[in-house]
Design a protein around this motif. Structure first.
Motif, short mmCIF file in Angstrom:
data_model
loop_
_atom_site.label_atom_id
_atom_site.label_comp_id
_atom_site.label_asym_id
_atom_site.label_seq_id
_atom_site.Cartn_x
_atom_site.Cartn_y
_atom_site.Cartn_z
N LEU A 54 96.31 81.60 -2.87
CA LEU A 54 95.52 81.31 -1.35
C LEU A 54 95.45 82.33 -0.36
CD1 LEU A 54 96.75 77.69 -1.76
CD2 LEU A 54 94.01 78.17 -2.72
N CYS A 55 94.12 82.49 -0.08
CA CYS A 55 94.59 82.82 1.58
C CYS A 55 94.88 82.37 2.77
CB CYS A 55 93.19 83.24 1.77
SG CYS A 55 92.79 84.66 0.51
N LEU A 56 96.35 82.53 3.34
CA LEU A 56 96.80 82.20 5.06
C LEU A 56 95.07 82.59 5.73
CD1 LEU A 56 100.81 82.41 4.27
CD2 LEU A 56 98.55 80.05 3.84
N GLY A 57 95.72 81.45 6.84
CA GLY A 57 94.34 81.81 8.23
C GLY A 57 94.41 80.69 8.72
N PRO A 58 93.94 80.92 9.82
CA PRO A 58 93.76 80.11 10.42
C PRO A 58 93.24 78.99 10.66
CG PRO A 58 93.31 81.69 11.92
CD PRO A 58 93.33 82.40 10.19
N CYS A 59 93.94 77.55 11.19
CA CYS A 59 93.28 75.98 10.75
C CYS A 59 91.75 76.07 11.58
CB CYS A 59 94.03 74.83 11.36
SG CYS A 59 92.64 73.51 10.69
N PRO A 60 90.83 75.77 10.70
CA PRO A 60 89.45 75.29 11.41
C PRO A 60 89.90 74.33 12.88
CG PRO A 60 88.95 75.43 9.24
CD PRO A 60 90.85 75.22 9.21
N GLN A 61 90.89 73.64 12.78
CA GLN A 61 90.77 73.10 13.56
C GLN A 61 92.09 72.82 14.89
OE1 GLN A 61 89.05 70.26 14.31
NE2 GLN A 61 87.54 71.34 12.62
N CYS A 62 93.35 73.26 14.11
CA CYS A 62 94.37 73.57 14.62
C CYS A 62 94.99 74.86 15.05
CB CYS A 62 95.54 73.08 14.63
SG CYS A 62 96.24 72.85 12.98
N GLY A 63 94.17 75.89 14.31
CA GLY A 63 94.38 76.95 14.77
C GLY A 63 96.20 77.92 14.08
N ASN A 64 96.85 76.91 13.21
CA ASN A 64 98.47 77.32 12.90
C ASN A 64 97.10 78.19 11.59
OD1 ASN A 64 99.40 76.32 14.94
ND2 ASN A 64 100.20 74.02 13.65
N HIS A 65 98.93 78.29 11.04
CA HIS A 65 98.30 79.36 8.99
C HIS A 65 98.67 78.24 8.33
CE1 HIS A 65 97.04 83.76 10.18
NE2 HIS A 65 97.89 83.15 11.62
N VAL A 66 97.93 78.07 7.64
CA VAL A 66 97.56 77.25 6.44
C VAL A 66 96.38 77.92 5.42
CG1 VAL A 66 97.47 75.32 7.94
CG2 VAL A 66 95.40 76.35 7.36
N PRO A 67 96.77 77.52 3.87
CA PRO A 67 95.97 78.12 2.92
C PRO A 67 94.40 78.14 3.24
CG PRO A 67 97.41 75.89 2.20
CD PRO A 67 97.62 76.41 3.65
N LEU A 68 93.48 78.32 3.72
CA LEU A 68 92.38 78.29 3.71
C LEU A 68 91.16 78.51 2.47
CD1 LEU A 68 91.60 80.91 6.98
CD2 LEU A 68 91.80 77.73 6.28
N THR A 69 91.73 78.99 1.28
CA THR A 69 90.98 79.26 0.34
C THR A 69 91.36 79.90 -0.94
OG1 THR A 69 88.25 80.06 -0.32
CG2 THR A 69 89.80 81.69 1.43
N ALA A 70 90.76 79.87 -1.75
CA ALA A 70 91.28 80.54 -2.86
C ALA A 70 90.86 81.84 -3.07
CB ALA A 70 91.13 79.88 -4.21
N LEU A 71 92.23 82.87 -4.21
CA LEU A 71 91.70 84.09 -4.22
C LEU A 71 91.30 84.58 -5.48
CD1 LEU A 71 91.52 87.31 -2.47
CD2 LEU A 71 94.09 87.11 -2.91
N ARG A 72 89.92 84.12 -6.19
CA ARG A 72 90.30 84.39 -7.49
C ARG A 72 90.10 86.10 -7.96
NH1 ARG A 72 87.80 80.12 -6.10
NH2 ARG A 72 86.53 81.18 -6.01
N HIS A 73 89.11 86.70 -6.96
CA HIS A 73 88.63 87.76 -7.04
C HIS A 73 88.61 88.66 -5.52
CE1 HIS A 73 85.13 85.88 -6.60
NE2 HIS A 73 85.23 85.14 -7.12
N LEU A 74 88.35 90.07 -5.47
CA LEU A 74 89.03 90.28 -4.40
C LEU A 74 87.33 90.15 -3.36
CD1 LEU A 74 89.39 93.27 -2.43
CD2 LEU A 74 87.80 94.26 -3.95
N ALA A 75 86.62 89.46 -4.38
CA ALA A 75 84.68 89.06 -3.11
C ALA A 75 85.51 88.01 -2.11
CB ALA A 75 83.95 89.05 -4.27
N ASP A 76 86.77 87.16 -3.16
CA ASP A 76 87.16 85.79 -1.95
C ASP A 76 87.80 86.39 -0.45
OD1 ASP A 76 86.23 84.27 -3.96
OD2 ASP A 76 88.06 83.82 -4.61
#
Length: 122
Positions: free
Chosen positions: A62-84
């Protein structure tokens, strides 16, 4: 646990098209499963990119990044291939307006959310 962490690092390297030595592997300080810390993977290459292996499963990166609501670093989206990763970078570049990411199920109730975040669960 060491084999799962190494398998996660090798899978991430294969997805990103980089060598394994460019990935730092550590225990995630926030997320655990059954008392074991999830695997955190960090790549420093033209920026810092952080990933986790959910439940220490190399097939669930999973890619970690800022939550769209609180801004803390959380798992945002799955990483299955480079396009993700490309989708995530485009999402960030357009400031969340033009691209809708398929959000990871792990986003909800992730322990890194702020207590008042709509994604936070007790």
């Amino acid at each position: 646990m060491g084999r799962a962490r190494e398998a996660s690092a090798h899978r991430l390297a294969a997805i990103l098209g980089i060598t394994r030595d460019r990935i730092t592997v550590s225990a995630d300080p926030t997320r655990t499963e059954g008392g074991r810390a999830w695997t955190r993977l960090t790549v420093t290459d033209h920026g810092v990119y952080a990933f986790i292996a959910a439940d220490n499963d190399p097939a669930r990166l999973l890619c970690l990044g800022p939550c769209p609501q609180c801004g803390n670093h959380v798992p945002l989206t799955a990483l299955r291939h480079l396009a993700d990763l490309g989708d995530l970078l485009e999402h960030r570049a357009r400031q969340r307006n033009a691209v809708t990411l398929p959000l990871a199920q792990e986003l909800v109730a992730d322990p890194a959310h702020r207590s008042r975040c709509p994604f936070h669960r007790d």
